[in-house]
Design an enzyme around this catalytic site. Sequence first.
Site, mmCIF file in Angstrom:
data_model
loop_
_atom_site.group_PDB
_atom_site.id
_atom_site.type_symbol
_atom_site.label_atom_id
_atom_site.label_comp_id
_atom_site.label_asym_id
_atom_site.label_seq_id
_atom_site.Cartn_x
_atom_site.Cartn_y
_atom_site.Cartn_z
ATOM 1 N N SER A 109 0.838 -1.208 0.000
ATOM 2 C CA SER A 109 0.000 0.000 0.000
ATOM 3 C C SER A 109 0.869 1.252 0.000
ATOM 4 O O SER A 109 0.607 2.204 -0.737
ATOM 5 C CB SER A 109 -0.889 0.053 1.244
ATOM 6 O OG SER A 109 -1.775 -1.027 1.260
ATOM 7 N N CYS A 150 -6.109 8.166 -11.211
ATOM 8 C CA CYS A 150 -5.066 7.705 -10.270
ATOM 9 C C CYS A 150 -5.492 6.370 -9.667
ATOM 10 O O CYS A 150 -4.686 5.441 -9.552
ATOM 11 C CB CYS A 150 -4.870 8.695 -9.138
ATOM 12 S SG CYS A 150 -4.444 10.346 -9.673
ATOM 13 N N ASN A 155 -7.352 4.147 -10.893
ATOM 14 C CA ASN A 155 -7.186 3.097 -11.889
ATOM 15 C C ASN A 155 -5.794 2.499 -11.854
ATOM 16 O O ASN A 155 -5.611 1.285 -11.931
ATOM 17 C CB ASN A 155 -7.392 3.677 -13.292
ATOM 18 C CG ASN A 155 -8.702 3.232 -13.872
ATOM 19 O OD1 ASN A 155 -9.299 2.274 -13.390
ATOM 20 N ND2 ASN A 155 -9.142 3.913 -14.901
ATOM 21 N N GLY A 171 -5.069 12.433 -0.664
ATOM 22 C CA GLY A 171 -6.244 12.716 0.147
ATOM 23 C C GLY A 171 -7.486 12.900 -0.696
ATOM 24 O O GLY A 171 -7.726 13.960 -1.274
ATOM 25 N N GLU A 213 -9.871 1.808 -2.430
ATOM 26 C CA GLU A 213 -9.777 1.852 -3.898
ATOM 27 C C GLU A 213 -11.043 1.310 -4.543
ATOM 28 O O GLU A 213 -10.996 0.625 -5.561
ATOM 29 C CB GLU A 213 -8.587 1.018 -4.383
ATOM 30 C CG GLU A 213 -7.274 1.454 -3.791
ATOM 31 C CD GLU A 213 -6.646 2.581 -4.545
ATOM 32 O OE1 GLU A 213 -7.107 2.876 -5.664
ATOM 33 O OE2 GLU A 213 -5.709 3.182 -4.009
ATOM 34 N N ARG A 263 1.970 -31.704 8.500
ATOM 35 C CA ARG A 263 1.113 -31.946 9.659
ATOM 36 C C ARG A 263 0.390 -33.287 9.515
ATOM 37 O O ARG A 263 -0.244 -33.550 8.487
ATOM 38 C CB ARG A 263 0.091 -30.809 9.748
ATOM 39 C CG ARG A 263 -0.969 -30.987 10.785
ATOM 40 C CD ARG A 263 -0.436 -30.703 12.156
ATOM 41 N NE ARG A 263 -1.482 -30.774 13.168
ATOM 42 C CZ ARG A 263 -1.243 -30.744 14.469
ATOM 43 N NH1 ARG A 263 0.011 -30.647 14.904
ATOM 44 N NH2 ARG A 263 -2.231 -30.805 15.331
ATOM 45 N N TRP A 265 -8.743 8.408 6.578
ATOM 46 C CA TRP A 265 -8.218 7.127 6.075
ATOM 47 C C TRP A 265 -7.126 7.341 5.039
ATOM 48 O O TRP A 265 -7.134 6.699 3.989
ATOM 49 C CB TRP A 265 -9.340 6.261 5.474
ATOM 50 C CG TRP A 265 -10.330 5.848 6.487
ATOM 51 C CD1 TRP A 265 -11.600 6.321 6.618
ATOM 52 C CD2 TRP A 265 -10.141 4.889 7.528
ATOM 53 N NE1 TRP A 265 -12.217 5.730 7.693
ATOM 54 C CE2 TRP A 265 -11.342 4.843 8.262
ATOM 55 C CE3 TRP A 265 -9.074 4.079 7.924
ATOM 56 C CZ2 TRP A 265 -11.487 4.008 9.370
ATOM 57 C CZ3 TRP A 265 -9.223 3.250 9.012
ATOM 58 C CH2 TRP A 265 -10.428 3.223 9.724
ATOM 59 N N SER A 278 -17.180 5.986 -0.715
ATOM 60 C CA SER A 278 -17.501 5.440 -2.039
ATOM 61 C C SER A 278 -17.977 6.519 -2.999
ATOM 62 O O SER A 278 -17.872 6.368 -4.211
ATOM 63 C CB SER A 278 -18.598 4.376 -1.903
ATOM 64 O OG SER A 278 -18.143 3.319 -1.098
ATOM 65 N N GLU A 335 -13.108 11.368 2.640
ATOM 66 C CA GLU A 335 -13.414 12.255 3.767
ATOM 67 C C GLU A 335 -14.250 11.488 4.786
ATOM 68 O O GLU A 335 -14.791 10.425 4.472
ATOM 69 C CB GLU A 335 -14.175 13.477 3.251
ATOM 70 C CG GLU A 335 -13.352 14.268 2.252
ATOM 71 C CD GLU A 335 -14.014 15.568 1.819
ATOM 72 O OE1 GLU A 335 -15.156 15.840 2.254
ATOM 73 O OE2 GLU A 335 -13.372 16.301 1.052
HETATM 74 C C1 LIG Z 1 -6.399 1.129 5.615
HETATM 75 C C2 LIG Z 1 -7.061 2.074 4.668
HETATM 76 C C3 LIG Z 1 -6.293 2.943 3.921
HETATM 77 C C4 LIG Z 1 -6.894 3.875 3.072
HETATM 78 N N1 LIG Z 1 -6.113 4.763 2.372
HETATM 79 C C5 LIG Z 1 -6.699 5.765 1.667
HETATM 80 C C6 LIG Z 1 -5.904 6.786 1.034
HETATM 81 O O1 LIG Z 1 -4.669 6.745 1.072
HETATM 82 N N2 LIG Z 1 -6.534 7.803 0.414
HETATM 83 C C7 LIG Z 1 -7.884 7.884 0.340
HETATM 84 O O2 LIG Z 1 -8.393 8.854 -0.233
HETATM 85 N N3 LIG Z 1 -8.678 6.920 0.902
HETATM 86 C C8 LIG Z 1 -8.111 5.861 1.564
HETATM 87 N N4 LIG Z 1 -8.902 4.894 2.164
HETATM 88 C C9 LIG Z 1 -10.351 5.072 2.141
HETATM 89 C C10 LIG Z 1 -11.068 4.104 1.231
HETATM 90 O O3 LIG Z 1 -10.835 4.393 -0.099
HETATM 91 C C11 LIG Z 1 -12.555 4.156 1.606
HETATM 92 O O4 LIG Z 1 -12.669 3.565 2.860
HETATM 93 C C12 LIG Z 1 -13.426 3.467 0.576
HETATM 94 O O5 LIG Z 1 -13.525 4.226 -0.579
HETATM 95 C C13 LIG Z 1 -14.834 3.187 1.133
HETATM 96 O O6 LIG Z 1 -15.390 4.315 1.698
HETATM 97 P P1 LIG Z 1 -16.059 4.271 3.156
HETATM 98 O O7 LIG Z 1 -15.109 3.612 4.072
HETATM 99 O O8 LIG Z 1 -16.482 5.638 3.477
HETATM 100 O O9 LIG Z 1 -17.284 3.314 3.017
HETATM 101 P P2 LIG Z 1 -18.737 3.686 2.463
HETATM 102 O O10 LIG Z 1 -18.643 4.419 1.192
HETATM 103 O O11 LIG Z 1 -19.517 4.322 3.559
HETATM 104 O O12 LIG Z 1 -19.320 2.252 2.181
HETATM 105 C C14 LIG Z 1 -19.809 1.393 3.226
HETATM 106 C C15 LIG Z 1 -20.496 0.187 2.600
HETATM 107 O O13 LIG Z 1 -21.586 0.616 1.798
HETATM 108 C C16 LIG Z 1 -21.468 0.118 0.509
HETATM 109 N N5 LIG Z 1 -21.995 1.078 -0.474
HETATM 110 C C17 LIG Z 1 -21.762 2.405 -0.539
HETATM 111 N N6 LIG Z 1 -22.414 2.930 -1.577
HETATM 112 C C18 LIG Z 1 -23.071 1.936 -2.177
HETATM 113 C C19 LIG Z 1 -23.939 1.829 -3.299
HETATM 114 N N7 LIG Z 1 -24.246 2.897 -4.065
HETATM 115 N N8 LIG Z 1 -24.444 0.643 -3.619
HETATM 116 C C20 LIG Z 1 -24.138 -0.445 -2.897
HETATM 117 N N9 LIG Z 1 -23.330 -0.435 -1.832
HETATM 118 C C21 LIG Z 1 -22.819 0.749 -1.464
HETATM 119 C C22 LIG Z 1 -19.999 -0.118 0.283
HETATM 120 O O14 LIG Z 1 -19.755 -1.084 -0.725
HETATM 121 C C23 LIG Z 1 -19.576 -0.607 1.671
HETATM 122 O O15 LIG Z 1 -19.851 -1.966 1.766
HETATM 123 C C24 LIG Z 1 -8.295 3.916 2.970
HETATM 124 C C25 LIG Z 1 -9.068 2.993 3.691
HETATM 125 C C26 LIG Z 1 -8.464 2.085 4.527
HETATM 126 C C27 LIG Z 1 -9.309 1.120 5.285
#
Ligand SMILES: Cc1cc2nc3c(=O)[nH]c(=O)nc-3n(C[C@H](O)[C@H](O)[C@H](O)COP(=O)(O)OP(=O)(O)OC[C@H]3O[C@@H](n4cnc5c(N)ncnc54)[C@H](O)[C@@H]3O)c2cc1C
Lengths: 392, 256
Positions: free
Chosen positions: A96, A246, A248, A135, A372, A276, A167, A143, A138
Amino acid sequence: MAIKFKGVDYIEFDAMLNDDERLVRDTARKFIEDNLIPIIEECNRAGRFPRELVKPMAEMGFFGASLKGYGCAGMSNVEYGLVTQELERGDSGVRSFVSVQSALVMYPIYAFGSEEQKQTWLPAMQQGEKLGCFGLTEPDFGSNPGGMRTRARKVGNEYVLNGEKMWITSGSIADIAVIWAKVENEDNKVRGFLVETDRKGFKAEDIHGKWSLRASVTSGLSLQDVHVPESNLLPGSNGLKSPLMCLNQARYGISWGAIGAAMSCYDCALQYSLLRKQFRDQPIASHQMVQEKLAWMITEITKAQLLCLQVGKLKDQGKAEHYHISMAKRNNVWMALECARLSRDILGANGVADDYPIMRHMMNLESVKTYEGTQDIHTLIIGSRITGIDAF
Amino acid sequence: MKILVCMKQVPQKDAPLKLNETATWIREDVSYEVNEPDAYALEEALRQKEKHGGEVVVITSGPARAQQVLREALAKGADRAIHLEDNAFVGLDAFNTARAFAAAIKDEQFDLIFTGLQSDDYGYAQVGVILAELLGWPHATIIMQIEKTDAGIKVKRELEAGFFQFVDMPLPAVLTIQSGINKLRYATLIGIKNAKNKPLRKVALADVQSAIGNNLQMIEKLYIPQKTKNTEFIEGPPAEVAKKLVEKLRNELRVL
Ligand SMILES: Cc1cc2nc3c(=O)[nH]c(=O)nc-3n(C[C@H](O)[C@H](O)[C@H](O)COP(=O)(O)OP(=O)(O)OC[C@H]3O[C@@H](n4cnc5c(N)ncnc54)[C@H](O)[C@@H]3O)c2cc1C
């Protein structure tokens, strides 16, 4: 009992690679075996990013490996993918870190930056002297990044940024942050900014208590009236499609990386099952249900390799579309997580201990499944492609 | 200093080996790697070049697959490569292999030729020594250290039982290098890319045919050692039993 990785190749996949691709893969494998494997369990326990590997990884050419010029190695997409596979065979957290440095920070500077920005940042980042973070996410928008609240306002020949990012991988160790914000004077169009992390009003705080990617730093960023000169705007960035480009890049690397994690789990479970013994002094590998698990894993790993190789070739020809990459990311991370669970099962109680890499991979892959673009979001991307109907 | 390094491609150390159908060698479908002592020889050559300038050239004999060894060497920093490419070089005896090398480099002027101490497949430790003889150069084996002097070089040889020998030698010379003499570098990604543009000269069997003769070695049969179990009771007074036992352990089993 340490089990040494032996490599995984069921259908002479290696014969589909050329000499350079194999050499790149073998070199990265050896580097990881020598430098990361001996320390990774300690890092994972302590929640420590192995910063001491930044310089050696830079010397290997791992940062920005697929970019051309500025000291970068100019690898093909298949070669680059094989490197991420080997990195993630070591640890998803370390992969990562490299993905963020390369695909999420160096790539946008390379693709959307001015020549001056490229000269300032790319060679230094390639050499590991400067680290970056990306970044986009938020607290309230993951998503659906289009909803972001972070704003940039043009005042004189400066931009003023305000907002929260959450995150963010490498947030608190980065020298430079690529911050995506809506520009108020431009109809709230999303654009990218290079924000030096020592600017007034910029704060990064680590997220603690993560049970995943413990060897990688994850932070929350806060920007309060951060002033940057207008030359810090990425001039080529233009709307939400720029950060998605990016992603992608990074998602493509992840789809190879997941194969590495799966190989690590599978190979460990295979070797363990031959050693085992249970019932009549027979290795557990002699039981049909154990064989079924192993057969499932090697089949899925092999399919995943073929999927990645094709997407990589398309990418080299400039023909890889985001929905191709979504399929590879979605399928491969899922199959890797399944492999981790099946492998854990085969190791029995030993599977939960960090004498073996499996539980660590399993916990790591939970993040990889979410970031991602979550598993489900990639399902919707594929669904949208084949039906023509957006279901987000 | 202009240094030639002889390198061989051998089956990977922990690769599971299968016999070929005629049971005269192993099946080709194994993974191959650089013979380990040769990797140290290359590293030493690269370090000498970094200290004293010059050129590092690598040479191998073997089928098309053996080119991987040269690619890796070029990626690590060798300047150019020579490939004697033919299946006939697989299993060729050490004398003729050395003759083929000598013929392939007849127009070159090297100061030093390095080989690994021995190859991990046949383990003859002969090619370097014979090559020196063919060229009429001095040689030294099992080298642990090389220093340039005004008159030539000073080398450290590993002897038995922890003893070392220091030898002053004139140049040109052939040295066979011991594993572990230095710390191997990695081929970096940039190195791998740059290697693409480095010269690789191919030499066909026909080009050196007149210099070599018939293969002097033939493997008639290879087999996996058979596991056997043999129990023997030694009888008599304890002192005599102990004496016999020691004799057997020393002379028959050779474990003492
Ligand atoms: C360890 C870690 C490192 C990260 N690093 C970065 C980083 O460097 N930069 C960065 O910008 N982000 C980073 N992220 C953030 C990551 O990209 C987001 O967590 C991810 O995009 C999901 O967003 P969320 O956690 O807000 O979940 P949500 O968007 O709230 O989603 C929660 C659930 O709802 C579902 N869902 C949401 N919308 C829909 C829909 N329309 N239809 C069906 N299901 C849906 C999702 O599939 C998921 O199961 C990181 C996350 C982690 C855990």
